[in-house]
Design an enzyme around this catalytic site. Structure first.
Site, PDB file in Angstrom:
ATOM      1  CG  HIS A   1      -1.780   1.200   1.352  1.00  0.00           C
ATOM      2  ND1 HIS A   1      -3.109   1.188   1.004  1.00  0.00           N
ATOM      3  CD2 HIS A   1      -1.514   2.462   1.762  1.00  0.00           C
ATOM      4  CE1 HIS A   1      -3.623   2.393   1.199  1.00  0.00           C
ATOM      5  NE2 HIS A   1      -2.679   3.195   1.670  1.00  0.00           N
ATOM      6  CD  GLU A   2       1.522   3.529   3.685  1.00  0.00           C
ATOM      7  OE1 GLU A   2       1.680   4.589   3.052  1.00  0.00           O
ATOM      8  OE2 GLU A   2       0.503   3.308   4.374  1.00  0.00           O
ATOM      9  CG  HIS A  14       0.462   6.351  -0.587  1.00  0.00           C
ATOM     10  ND1 HIS A  14      -0.526   7.144  -1.129  1.00  0.00           N
ATOM     11  CD2 HIS A  14      -0.142   5.636   0.396  1.00  0.00           C
ATOM     12  CE1 HIS A  14      -1.668   6.905  -0.494  1.00  0.00           C
ATOM     13  NE2 HIS A  14      -1.463   5.995   0.437  1.00  0.00           N
ATOM     14  CD  GLU A  22      -5.549   5.498   0.557  1.00  0.00           C
ATOM     15  OE1 GLU A  22      -4.588   6.292   0.634  1.00  0.00           O
ATOM     16  OE2 GLU A  22      -5.659   4.489   1.273  1.00  0.00           O
TER      17      GLU A  22
END
Ligand code: ZN
Length: 497
Positions: A261-262, A265, A291
């Site tokens: 997930h990170e 980003h 997101e």
């Protein structure tokens, strides 16, 4: 090109540097700093942010923007220069509406509310948090009154995270999601077995796996770090200095998805055009678009069958206890659908329902139709209505998230918008890359990264979310249908044979 433009760029670069110095202090605080450093660190952060803000809202910046208006009118709307002037003007006008005393009040009451929130969680009692929440809530409403009047009082909050977006647009999307998602949860039936995700998982091996995934995703050597933390986040100081974090536990594997997930980003930061460096155009157009990309790499890649068809053997080599789990059981387990109490632990289907609950409550809080006294009861009733679960206590209910300690209304909806946008954008990428599944299986992520970079990441903050979406996939509206179709087909594919 113009002396005024050079002057503006120089000032904005200095503001950027100050903001990044504050960000480094923040990153350190959340990864490396010993706990006793907190008091001194909050002074450092407040000083740096204060100076950055002061320099940015200066009259001189406004004069330069006025001077540059004729030039802006001659420039192509999409040019870096016109975008810099346009975005800076929007940011500057918003920042000028907030008197420094109010910003200080908000920071102070937010800090106090955070302390009260920690105590309330410890005591498992909302009433411990309520007075501090009331104070920060009141400051936030004072702030909203200073913003441009919208169609709804909630618009001012939303605009902080989704520039230009109206509450009515979000509501229209969520009104479609609400009944459809509850129906999909029902279709999902009995939750799959995911007990194999718990057990003995040495941290070094988790790290080794995740570092391999990050390299394969396309991070350039020497430009990033992945560190452990308590609440995972990603930040960036430049496109060649990207900091990602995850939360490792030796007893389960959930850090893998938090890490991916990170990383999503992080890839948006790496992919931003180099020419936007040291300017307010570096970053994401909105939280929702940002997101959408973390969800893309976490879910559309990291929970997909092709990805694991390629990578499960490596995971099994690192963790031999997984050797008895076949690909289908693994895939069903990591995509388990089960209504639960906690947002951050929820699956792809129920996640957005947790967000819809918060969005509905926030609107009522902002409009004044729901009092803080009645918030826990309203929370519990909506959990029952939307997810069918009974909330046993405040800690696992209304006190679970940190966002309201800052009265950061409008933040939550961006998570669900991200889910929706991720699939809407993914559909366009699939059309462009017919071999995408085979590439995911082979661990070739370069075509995917390049497509997303060219469609979205490279633009940084040049455009509004809507303008960015239009350039990315030719759409101007957020469409929930691809997301719902994706979930329906995924849930159907999860049924045991
Ligand atoms: Zn995120």
């Amino acid at each position: 090109m113009s002396a005024a433009l050079d002057d503006l760029k120089q000032r904005l670069a200095e503001v950027y540097d100050l903001e990044k110095a504050a960000a480094i202090a923040g990153w350190d605080q959340r990864t490396m700093m010993p706990p006793q450093g907190a008091a001194a660190r909050s002074e450092v952060s407040a000083t740096l942010s204060g100076i950055a803000h002061e320099r940015f809202v200066a009259d001189d910046v406004g004069r330069l923007l006025d001077e540059l208006a004729p030039l802006e009118a001659e420039l192509d709307f999409d040019s870096d220069e016109a975008s810099l002037i346009r975005v800076t003007r929007r940011d500057w006008e918003k920042a000028r509406r907030v008197p420094p005393e109010l910003a200080a009040d908000w920071a102070r009451e937010g800090g106090r509310a955070h302390v009260a929130w920690l105590e309330a969680r410890e005591a498992n009692d909302f009433s411990v948090f309520r007075p501090a929440l009331q104070r920060v809530h009141d400051v936030a409403l004072r702030w909203a009154e200073l913003m441009e009047p919208g169609d709804s009082p909630y618009d001012a909050f939303l605009d902080e995270y989704e520039p230009g977006m109206k509450t009515a647009e979000v509501k229209a999307v969520f009104d479609v999601l609400r009944p459809e998602l509850t129906a999909i949860v029902r279709e999902a039936g009995e939750p799959a077995d995911d007990s194999f995700l718990e057990g003995d998982f040495p941290l070094e091996r988790q790290q080794e796996f995740l570092e391999g995934v990050l390299r394969a995703f396309g991070f350039e050597d020497g430009t990033y770090r992945l560190d452990p933390t308590v609440h995972p986040f990603a930040t960036t100081f430049s496109r060649s200095d990207i900091r990602m974090t995850t939360r490792y536990k030796p007893t389960n594997l959930r850090a893998l998805w938090a890490g991916m997930h990170e990383a999503g980003h992080g890839l948006t930061y790496q992919g931003t055009g180099p020419e936007l460096a040291r300017s307010p155009l570096y970053g994401n157009a909105s939280l929702g678009l940002g997101e959408s990309q973390s969800r893309t790499w976490e879910n559309l890649v990291g929970r997909s069958l092709p990805f694991w068809r390629g990578r499960l053997p490596e995971l099994q080599r690192l963790f031999p206890q997984l050797e008895s789990i076949d690909l289908d059981a693994w895939y069903r387990g990591i995509n388990r659908v089960a209504p639960g109490l906690i947002r951050v632990d929820s699956d792809e289907v129920t996640y957005s329902l947790h967000i819809i609950l918060r969005f509905e409550l926030e609107q009522e809080l902002v409009a004044g139709s729901l009092s803080l006294d009645d918030l826990p009861e309203a929370w519990n009733a909506k959990m029952k209505e939307l997810l069918g679960v009974d909330v046993p206590d405040d800690a696992r209910g209304v006190l679970q998230d940190v966002h309201w300690t800052r009265a950061a209304y409008g933040y939550f909806p961006t998570y669900a918008l991200g889910n929706v946008l991720s699939v809407q954008i993914w559909r366009a990428v699939e059309e462009e890359l017919p071999d995408l599944d085979a590439q995911l299986e082979a661990g070739e992520f370069e075509p995917l990264y390049r497509s997303l970079r060219d469609r979205i990441y490279r633009h940084g903050r040049k455009f509004t979310p809507r303008e960015t979406l239009e350039r990315a996939i030719g759409a101007t509206e957020i469409d929930p249908q691809p997301y719902l179709a994706y979930l329906r087909s995924k849930v159907a594919g999860l049924q045991p044979a």
